[in-house]
Motif scaffolding. Structure first.
Motif, PDB file in Angstrom:
ATOM      1  N   ARG A  96       5.950  -1.172  -2.874  1.00 41.16           N
ATOM      2  CA  ARG A  96       6.861  -2.227  -2.430  1.00 41.16           C
ATOM      3  C   ARG A  96       8.240  -1.650  -2.115  1.00 41.16           C
ATOM      4  NH1 ARG A  96       7.156  -7.691  -5.932  1.00 41.16           N
ATOM      5  NH2 ARG A  96       5.012  -7.819  -5.097  1.00 41.16           N
ATOM      6  N   LYS A  98       9.021   0.670   0.022  1.00 39.50           N
ATOM      7  CA  LYS A  98       9.038   2.100   0.373  1.00 39.50           C
ATOM      8  C   LYS A  98       8.987   2.286   1.889  1.00 39.50           C
ATOM      9  CE  LYS A  98       9.276   3.516  -3.816  1.00 39.50           C
ATOM     10  NZ  LYS A  98       8.196   4.157  -4.557  1.00 39.50           N
ATOM     11  N   GLU A  99       9.615   3.368   2.345  1.00 38.23           N
ATOM     12  CA  GLU A  99       9.658   3.666   3.780  1.00 38.23           C
ATOM     13  C   GLU A  99       8.388   4.353   4.244  1.00 38.23           C
ATOM     14  OE1 GLU A  99      12.275   6.484   6.873  1.00 38.23           O
ATOM     15  OE2 GLU A  99      12.893   6.241   4.760  1.00 38.23           O
ATOM     16  N   GLU A 121       1.747  -5.023   0.533  1.00 35.57           N
ATOM     17  CA  GLU A 121       2.969  -4.583  -0.151  1.00 35.57           C
ATOM     18  C   GLU A 121       3.795  -3.582   0.631  1.00 35.57           C
ATOM     19  OE1 GLU A 121       3.993  -5.989  -2.810  1.00 35.57           O
ATOM     20  OE2 GLU A 121       2.181  -7.150  -3.235  1.00 35.57           O
ATOM     21  N   GLY A 122       3.187  -2.895   1.591  1.00 32.93           N
ATOM     22  CA  GLY A 122       3.938  -1.879   2.309  1.00 32.93           C
ATOM     23  C   GLY A 122       3.049  -1.098   3.256  1.00 32.93           C
TER      24      GLY A 122
END
Length: 370
Positions: A96, A98-99, A121-122
């Motif tokens: 969550r 994060k790039e 989440e990402g």
């Protein structure tokens, strides 16, 4: 008509889950349902807030660390929600906000379930997929291009449905490894300290359904989000020693009995692996010498010791095989609904003699249909 209790007792459990439990453990469970010897109460009525249960959790944490050779910077948790909950808890904690993308391997049915949950989440990078080849093999090292920037790598050590198992640790040592070991947890030794988080629901090798064991390294949780619900926050569960809410006391107690069995009767994970290897070798040899009457699904180098998946020449013949096996007292041999075929799960609690019985049946079945 419902079969008699005598017939049920004689059945051999080759199911993909819940799996067979050791006979000595079942005997202790039977006794504990009436009264746990040191308490005098049924295990079904002992409070999760009792000192006795706190001792159960503490001993079980210690037993699992000892069996896996892990130091005290690994926490052992006993959570609910199955491995399916871990499909969400892991990316909620580690992905969550994060790039860079987390890396996932798509090696079968269950990793296919984990990936969409992470994508909520990402960013997720599917590092490799075996879908186009019907999940009949695992990736080779030269097919994997790991990124140093990934928040984590996620894979399953054993695909229960397709009968595939990694026989090596993959990934970079400088990127956290997250592994779903649901179907080969405590089945043999491993380089467990190379993983940052391991999860395994209990109903394969170590106990009844209702508990998921999570082994998590302290450092992994540094910088995790602070706004997670308490029930879904590993740190809150660590602080509560897995008694954040009412846990499944019975199921956790059975896992404790299984770890004692592994330690005291089997002699540890090296000894357990020798037994499991003998069982798998016996069954795969029966497949290989059948002149393609039985055909293993998995490539030879990736065959699972836990779940032996195979097919016969037609669905009709497979139905005859399953009916005859059930009549002979063998349960749970039908393949998963997503792939069909036959699957024999050889979890820790299944005896060598049970596999001998299956192999003898298979040879007789083949001989009658030449």
């Amino acid at each position: 008509m419902i079969s008699s209790p005598a017939n049920r007792r004689n059945s051999l459990n080759f199911s993909g889950g819940p799996g067979a439990l050791p006979e000595s453990v079942l005997q202790q469970v039977q006794e504990s349902i009436i009264a746990v010897p040191e308490v005098g109460l049924s295990i079904l009525g002992i409070s999760h807030r009792s000192d006795w249960f706190a001792g159960v959790v503490a001993e079980l944490e210690s037993n699992i660390r000892s069996l896996m050779g892990l130091s005290s910077n690994y926490h052992v948790l006993f959570l609910q929600g199955g491995a399916t909950q871990q499909f969400s808890m892991v990316p909620m904690t580690l992905l969550r906000g994060k790039e860079y993308a987390a890396e996932y391997l798509h090696t079968g049915y269950w990793t296919g379930k984990a990936i969409p949950e992470a994508q909520r989440e990402g960013p997720v990078r599917m590092l490799w997929s075996g879908e186009d080849m019907g999940f009949t093999r695992l990736p080779k090292d030269d097919e994997l291009d790991f990124s140093v920037d990934a928040p984590y790598l996620h894979y399953a050590s054993n695909e229960t449905v397709e009968g595939l198992q990694f026989h090596r640790v993959i990934g970079r040592d400088d990127v956290p490894r997250i592994c779903d070991m649901s179907s080969d947890f405590l089945a043999g030794p491993g380089e467990f300290d190379r993983f940052s988080l391991i999860y395994a629901h209990a109903q394969k090798n170590i106990g009844p359904a209702g508990v998921t064991v999570v082994v998590v390294k302290d450092e992994l949780l540094d910088g995790a989000p602070t706004d997670l619900p308490g029930f879904l926050d590993y740190r809150a569960q660590i602080k509560a020693h897995s008694i954040f809410n009412t846990p499944p006391v019975f199921a956790i107690y059975v896992i404790l009995l299984v770890t004692r069995w592994l330690r005291d009767e089997i002699g540890g994970l090296d000894a357990m692996d020798r037994i499991n290897t003998a069982k798998a070798d016996m069954l795969y040899q029966a497949l290989d010498r059948s002149c393609d009457f039985y055909q293993a699904r998995a490539h030879r180098s990736d065959r699972s010791k836990m779940n032996v998946a195979f097919t016969l020449s037609s669905p009709e013949l497979e139905s005859q095989f399953l009916a005859a096996a059930a009549h002979a007292g063998m349960s749970g041999l039908a393949g998963h609904r997503s792939v069909g075929g036959i699957r024999a799960s050889l979890y820790n609690g299944l005896t060598i003699s049970a596999v001998e019985t299956l192999v003898s049946f298979m040879e007789e079945f083949r001989a009658r249909r030449r």
